[in-house]
Design an enzyme around this catalytic site. Structure first.
Site, PDB file in Angstrom:
ATOM      1  N   HIS A  39     -30.371 -14.997  23.723  1.00 53.52           N
ATOM      2  CA  HIS A  39     -29.371 -14.846  24.776  1.00 53.52           C
ATOM      3  C   HIS A  39     -28.630 -16.152  25.077  1.00 53.52           C
ATOM      4  CE1 HIS A  39     -31.197 -11.004  25.164  1.00 53.52           C
ATOM      5  NE2 HIS A  39     -30.585 -10.699  26.299  1.00 53.52           N
ATOM      6  N   HIS A  99       0.829  -1.207   0.000  1.00 51.35           N
ATOM      7  CA  HIS A  99       0.000   0.000   0.000  1.00 51.35           C
ATOM      8  C   HIS A  99       0.862   1.255   0.000  1.00 51.35           C
ATOM      9  CE1 HIS A  99      -2.337  -3.317   1.703  1.00 51.35           C
ATOM     10  NE2 HIS A  99      -3.426  -2.695   1.262  1.00 51.35           N
ATOM     11  N   HIS A 158      -4.134   3.063  -3.333  1.00 56.12           N
ATOM     12  CA  HIS A 158      -4.296   2.551  -1.965  1.00 56.12           C
ATOM     13  C   HIS A 158      -3.531   1.245  -1.785  1.00 56.12           C
ATOM     14  CE1 HIS A 158      -6.231   0.749   1.577  1.00 56.12           C
ATOM     15  NE2 HIS A 158      -6.285  -0.335   0.829  1.00 56.12           N
ATOM     16  N   SER A 188     -25.073  -8.731  36.588  1.00 51.72           N
ATOM     17  CA  SER A 188     -25.249 -10.103  36.115  1.00 51.72           C
ATOM     18  C   SER A 188     -23.937 -10.870  36.012  1.00 51.72           C
ATOM     19  CB  SER A 188     -25.908 -10.098  34.737  1.00 51.72           C
ATOM     20  OG  SER A 188     -27.172  -9.492  34.806  1.00 51.72           O
ATOM     21  N   GLU A 237     -19.678  -3.701  23.659  1.00 53.18           N
ATOM     22  CA  GLU A 237     -18.837  -4.902  23.806  1.00 53.18           C
ATOM     23  C   GLU A 237     -17.589  -4.835  22.934  1.00 53.18           C
ATOM     24  OE1 GLU A 237     -22.088  -4.966  23.060  1.00 53.18           O
ATOM     25  OE2 GLU A 237     -23.021  -5.789  24.872  1.00 53.18           O
TER      26      GLU A 237
HETATM   27  C1  LIG Z   1     -12.310  -4.418   9.252  1.00 55.44           C
HETATM   28  C2  LIG Z   1     -11.697  -4.237   7.915  1.00 55.44           C
HETATM   29  N1  LIG Z   1     -12.478  -4.253   6.832  1.00 55.44           N
HETATM   30  C3  LIG Z   1     -11.951  -4.137   5.612  1.00 55.44           C
HETATM   31  C4  LIG Z   1     -10.610  -4.002   5.443  1.00 55.44           C
HETATM   32  C5  LIG Z   1     -10.018  -3.920   4.037  1.00 55.44           C
HETATM   33  N2  LIG Z   1      -9.557  -2.537   3.821  1.00 55.44           N
HETATM   34  C6  LIG Z   1      -8.282  -2.168   4.016  1.00 55.44           C
HETATM   35  S1  LIG Z   1      -8.060  -0.526   3.853  1.00 55.44           S
HETATM   36  C7  LIG Z   1      -9.692  -0.283   3.484  1.00 55.44           C
HETATM   37  C8  LIG Z   1     -10.242   1.080   3.273  1.00 55.44           C
HETATM   38  C9  LIG Z   1      -9.265   2.020   2.714  1.00 55.44           C
HETATM   39  O1  LIG Z   1      -9.679   3.327   2.901  1.00 55.44           O
HETATM   40  P1  LIG Z   1      -9.022   4.227   3.995  1.00 55.44           P
HETATM   41  O2  LIG Z   1      -9.236   3.628   5.317  1.00 55.44           O
HETATM   42  O3  LIG Z   1      -9.550   5.580   3.779  1.00 55.44           O
HETATM   43  O4  LIG Z   1      -7.490   4.146   3.694  1.00 55.44           O
HETATM   44  P2  LIG Z   1      -6.696   4.880   2.518  1.00 55.44           P
HETATM   45  O5  LIG Z   1      -6.988   4.139   1.258  1.00 55.44           O
HETATM   46  O6  LIG Z   1      -7.166   6.277   2.482  1.00 55.44           O
HETATM   47  O7  LIG Z   1      -5.286   4.736   2.929  1.00 55.44           O
HETATM   48  C10 LIG Z   1     -10.374  -1.493   3.493  1.00 55.44           C
HETATM   49  C11 LIG Z   1     -11.815  -1.633   3.198  1.00 55.44           C
HETATM   50  C12 LIG Z   1      -9.816  -3.993   6.602  1.00 55.44           C
HETATM   51  N3  LIG Z   1      -8.488  -3.870   6.550  1.00 55.44           N
HETATM   52  N4  LIG Z   1     -10.385  -4.076   7.821  1.00 55.44           N
END
Ligand SMILES: Cc1ncc(C[n+]2csc(CCOP(=O)(O)OP(=O)(O)O)c2C)c(N)n1
Ligand SMILES: [Mg+2]
Length: 648
Positions: free
Chosen positions: A464, A29, A260, A375, A402
């Site tokens: 539950h 990335h 990205h 609880s 949670e």
């Molecule tokens: C819980 C979760 N869902 C999905 C992903 C896959 N994923 C990685 S980065 C991203 C989104 C990227 O957008 P952003 O957070 O704005 O990062 P940028 O591209 O701007 O660096 C996703 C969906 C992940 N890493 N974690």
């Protein structure tokens, strides 16, 4: 070179390293490290209190990279600042055996505070680190504890629900030393954030009690001023919204979603380097002045650590003793109130009777429940609650959150100095599962207290009543799941949990009363043992089904069937025993497993020919004794099934 000149070179170096490493790995990335390079250089170069020679120094500032996909940014910073992360590691980005995994993996001796990658986790876990700091500062004084928690967060982090839960609590708790820098680049993987993320982020955070600022994230002086303002503000957490461009400086890739998570390509890398005035070759080039710049920048942190170390040396005896017991905990030996055989007591109640003793023996013991404390019966001191006006209190009210509770508990655990737990109904472990998984992945010593552990919670009904939760969490590597049969095994289970420092433990406790049996804490610590002997059939049970097995055994014995009962509170510990012990316990007679949960996986213990009495459907709303009758979890019903099985 003037300060701004050298900082610009440092920024370009980070961008170049990110492009080169991703290019070489042919995956990764590049966009985020390029977009947040100015922010990183300003934070690390001017503000972050760390000592690269002792990365895990307890009073260091914590840095959390919540947008873990930008891992190359963290690796570059650690390398350039002189942490023990070599250029070879950077060249080996994302390769087998490297310390530069695709997403950062906790290694505090290298400067990686926690594992990140699942979005939202870093954001929420950092809140736990900040709570840990306030708590320890209140108990040890600011001479020994006085640090900040900084984090980088992205659009994805803020879209994830857990960030809202955690931000709400951080605001309520007034965590003034928590400062997050938001990479507001208007881009996520599917394209512009306009498609899905239209809320007013500053308003949202202000409504949750945060201080917010908005700046140009590529302007070093603006970043500097915003950090200064955030640091000077003691009563609220801070979000600095940094307007940035993903893949900043790459002429064609900038502002594109593609940057990205894909290599930019050799041509675009060359164009970007040329545009910055950076040498295109060799790759992985770092000018000596950049190392020098960061070496100088790290000098004050080194000095801070040295003076901190001498303050610890000369601290008064009580403080030092407390410091020692928090940071080098002694093995735990609980006496308990004395549980009498035959006495009927829910294991959650047995657990609650241990809390005062645990709190006394384990000064780092801290935690709370997600609005279910009456609880779960997890109370250290009923008169106190953690809040801005009582930071030293050890009962943390998490509210109905949670997921954030799980993350915050992990933050308390990886911060160091504390032994945290979090409690809720077992069925809601689903709501905290990503945090539980991360505790396992990080080998964090979080304790998950899950009460109302089966259908026998009764009238609240199937919503539950956990069914598949136990086998599904048993499938999670590293996590130990312990389901004690009675009060005595509950005490053993707590000792196991408190003494485990290299991984999480889940404790499964009953809502309903169960009799205290002649259980064996030593056997329980081996995961399983023979509770009573016999050689014609072996009944193997956990938790509240152990007494059912004992009842069934006495019926079978009366009918001339010699019956062994095995209590098996913890598979993971049992599987750690040698083959001789395990086969000695399970014996060679036909096996019957009894557990009021999905039977999935029990054939590993009962064998393919074994009889497994579990529940392969959702529960029912009714009193627990009726449910036990209807589902066949009584001594009589089990005895009948066993006899039929043996004669089949
Ligand atoms: C819980 C979760 N869902 C999905 C992903 C896959 N994923 C990685 S980065 C991203 C989104 C990227 O957008 P952003 O957070 O704005 O990062 P940028 O591209 O701007 O660096 C996703 C969906 C992940 N890493 N974690
Ligand atoms: Mg983004």
């Amino acid at each position: 070179m003037a300060k701004n000149g050298i900082e610009k070179l440092a920024v370009d170096t980070i961008k170049a390293l990110a492009m080169d490493a991703v290019q070489k790995a042919n995956s990764g990335h590049p966009g985020m490290p390029m977009g947040m390079a100015e922010i990183a250089v300003t934070l690390w170069g001017r503000f972050l209190k760390v000592d690269p020679a002792v990365p895990d120094w307890p009073d260091r500032d914590r840095f959390v990279l919540s947008n873990g996909h930008g891992s190359m940014l963290l690796y570059s910073m650690l390398h350039l600042c002189g942490f023990p992360l070599t250029m070879d590691e950077i060249r080996n980005f994302r390769q087998w055996g490297s310390h530069t995994a695709g997403h950062p993996e906790i290694d505090q001796k290298l400067g990686i505070e926690m594992t990140t990658g699942p979005l939202g986790q870093g954001f929420a876990t950092g809140v736990g680190m900040a709570i840990a700091e306030t708590h320890l500062r209140a108990r040890l004084g600011e001479d020994l504890v006085d640090h900040r928690t900084f984090g980088f967060v992205s659009d994805g982090d803020l879209m994830e629900g857990v960030s809202a839960e955690a931000a709400s609590l951080a605001g309520r708790f007034g965590l003034g030393k928590l400062i997050y820098l938001y990479d507001d680049n208007d881009i996520s993987i599917d394209g512009s954030t306009d498609i899905t993320f239209a809320e007013d982020v500053p308003k949202r955070f202000r409504a949750q009690g945060w201080h917010t600022q908005e700046i140009d994230g590529h302007d070093l002086e603006a970043i500097d001023e915003a950090l200064e303002a955030a640091i000077n503000l003691e009563d609220r957490p801070s979000l600095i919204i940094c307007h940035t461009h993903i893949a900043h400086g790459a002429p064609n890739a900038q502002d594109t979603a593609a940057s990205h998570g894909s290599p930019l390509g050799d041509e675009e890398v060359a164009l970007a380097k040329e545009a910055m005035g950076y040498p295109v070759q060799p790759t992985f080039h770092v000018a000596p002045e950049v190392y020098e710049f960061f070496e100088t920048a790290m000098a004050w942190g080194k000095e801070e650590r040295a003076t901190w170390a001498s303050r610890l040396e000369t601290a008064d005896e009580d403080k030092r003793a407390l410091w020692e017991s928090l940071h080098s905990p002694a093995p735990v030996e609980l006496k308990g109130p004395g549980f009498g055989v035959g006495e009927k007591m829910a294991t959650r109640s047995a657990s609650s009777k241990l809390f005062a003793e645990i709190a006394e023996q384990v000064p780092g013991f801290i935690g709370g429940s997600a609005d279910l404390v009456a609880s779960t019966k997890t109370v250290i001191d009923p008169k106190r609650r953690y809040s801005p006006s009582d930071r030293a209190a050890r009962d943390i009210p998490f509210g109905v959150r949670e997921h954030a509770m799980g993350c915050i508990t992990n933050g308390l655990a990886v911060h160091g100095g504390l032994k945290p737990y979090a409690a809720t109904f077992f069925v809601f472990s689903d709501y905290m599962r990503p945090a539980v998984r991360l505790s396992a992945l990080m080998s964090a010593p979080s304790v998950w207290v899950w009460t109302h552990d089966s259908v026998f919670l009764g009238e609240d009904g199937p919503t539950h009543q956990p069914i598949e939760h136990l086998p599904s969490l048993r499938a999670m590597p590293t996590l130990w799941m312990i389901r004690p049969a009675d009060a005595i095994e509950t005490l053993a289970a707590w000792e196991i949990a408190l003494d485990r420092h290299d991984g999480p433990v889940g404790l499964l406790l009953t809502r309903q009363d169960v009799p205290v049996l002649e259980t064996d804490p030593v056997g329980a610590k081996k995961g399983g043992y023979v509770l009573q002997d016999g050689d014609a059939v072996t009944l193997i049970a956990s938790g509240s089904e152990v007494h059912v097995a004992v009842d069934a055994a006495s019926i079978l014995e009366d009918q001339g069937i010699s019956t062994r009962v095995v209590s098996l509170p913890c598979w993971e510990l049992f599987f750690e025993q040698d083959e001789e012990y395990r086969s000695g316990v399970l014996g060679s007679a036909p096996r019957v497993a009894i557990e009021a949960a999905s039977p999935f996986g029990w054939e590993r213990i009962a064998g393919q020919d074994g009889l497994i009495l579990g529940i392969d459907h959702f529960g029912e709303s009714a009193p627990d004794t009726v449910i036990a009758e209807k589902l066949g979890f009584t001594g009589t019903a089990v005895a009948t099934r066993v006899r039929d099985h043996l004669s089949a």
